[in-house]
Design a protein around this motif. Structure first.
Motif, PDB file in Angstrom:
ATOM      1  N   ARG A  33       8.388  -6.208  -3.058  1.00  0.00           N
ATOM      2  CA  ARG A  33       9.089  -5.004  -2.611  1.00  0.00           C
ATOM      3  C   ARG A  33      10.009  -5.348  -1.442  1.00  0.00           C
ATOM      4  NH1 ARG A  33       6.469  -0.970  -0.274  1.00  0.00           N
ATOM      5  NH2 ARG A  33       7.175   0.774  -1.509  1.00  0.00           N
TER       6      ARG A  33
ATOM      7  N   ARG B  32      10.604  -1.348   3.493  1.00  0.00           N
ATOM      8  CA  ARG B  32      10.201  -0.036   2.970  1.00  0.00           C
ATOM      9  C   ARG B  32       8.759   0.272   3.354  1.00  0.00           C
ATOM     10  NH1 ARG B  32      11.312  -0.805  -3.108  1.00  0.00           N
ATOM     11  NH2 ARG B  32       9.664   0.725  -3.302  1.00  0.00           N
TER      12      ARG B  32
ATOM     13  N   VAL C 297       4.937   1.373   2.893  1.00  0.00           N
ATOM     14  CA  VAL C 297       3.947   1.175   1.836  1.00  0.00           C
ATOM     15  C   VAL C 297       2.922   2.290   1.980  1.00  0.00           C
ATOM     16  CG1 VAL C 297       2.189  -0.359   0.887  1.00  0.00           C
ATOM     17  CG2 VAL C 297       4.257  -1.327   1.918  1.00  0.00           C
TER      18      VAL C 297
ATOM     19  N   SER D  25      -0.718   5.082   4.962  1.00  0.00           N
ATOM     20  CA  SER D  25       0.689   4.688   4.976  1.00  0.00           C
ATOM     21  C   SER D  25       0.924   3.624   6.046  1.00  0.00           C
ATOM     22  CB  SER D  25       1.562   5.914   5.252  1.00  0.00           C
ATOM     23  OG  SER D  25       2.921   5.575   5.129  1.00  0.00           O
TER      24      SER D  25
ATOM     25  N   ASP E  20       6.109   5.001  -3.226  1.00  0.00           N
ATOM     26  CA  ASP E  20       7.227   4.746  -2.328  1.00  0.00           C
ATOM     27  C   ASP E  20       7.348   5.893  -1.347  1.00  0.00           C
ATOM     28  OD1 ASP E  20       9.448   3.620  -1.206  1.00  0.00           O
ATOM     29  OD2 ASP E  20      10.807   4.182  -2.817  1.00  0.00           O
TER      30      ASP E  20
END
Length: 146
Positions: free
Chosen positions: A34, A38, A40, A109, A145
């Protein structure tokens, strides 16, 4: 470390994942491939054993108690590396789709790939992971996402 070295380290520490207690190599790769910047987010579903299974070790520790031993280390470690829980709650019921039985749902998160990997590379977390494995009859972890 490059991605292959990280994946090999994680597989060495947590096992092949063939028994469902840890990610398989292809699942580690899904994180490693990935965009590292970003977030996770993981949706975890846990079904506890009545009695935790520590393999050759004998005992009568309930699965939920073994999981609490894991959580006592994993929660502060997760927070230290920059992660946070969005939800931790008992599973109630399925609303749409197949009925499934779980005991606990946790949504965690991480701000980026590094924070997520820092958790799994932490020595104390690695030591506590045996309690998660012993506690869970089965588990499902989904990557989303966001």
């Amino acid at each position: 470390m490059n991605k292959d070295d990280i994946q090999n380290d994680l597989t060495s520490a947590y096992g092949s994942g063939s028994d469902g207690s840890a990610p398989r190599g292809d699942q580690w790769a899904s994180i490693l491939n990935r965009d590292p910047n970003r977030p996770v987010t993981l949706i975890n579903f846990f079904k506890f054993r009545e009695i935790a299974d520590y393999g050759d070790k004998t005992g009568s520790t309930p699965g939920n108690v073994a999981f609490d031993q894991y959580a006592a280390v994993s929660i502060p470690t997760m927070e230290r590396v920059g992660g946070k829980f969005l939800l931790v709650a008992p599973f109630e019921a399925s609303l749409i789709g197949e009925n499934e039985e779980w005991d606990l749902v946790a949504i965690g998160s991480y701000p980026n790939q590094k924070a997520f990997l820092d958790l799994y590379q932490d020595a104390a977390y690695r030591g506590a992971f045996e309690h998660r494995t012993a506690a869970c009859a089965r588990q499902k972890v989904l990557i989303v996402d966001g």
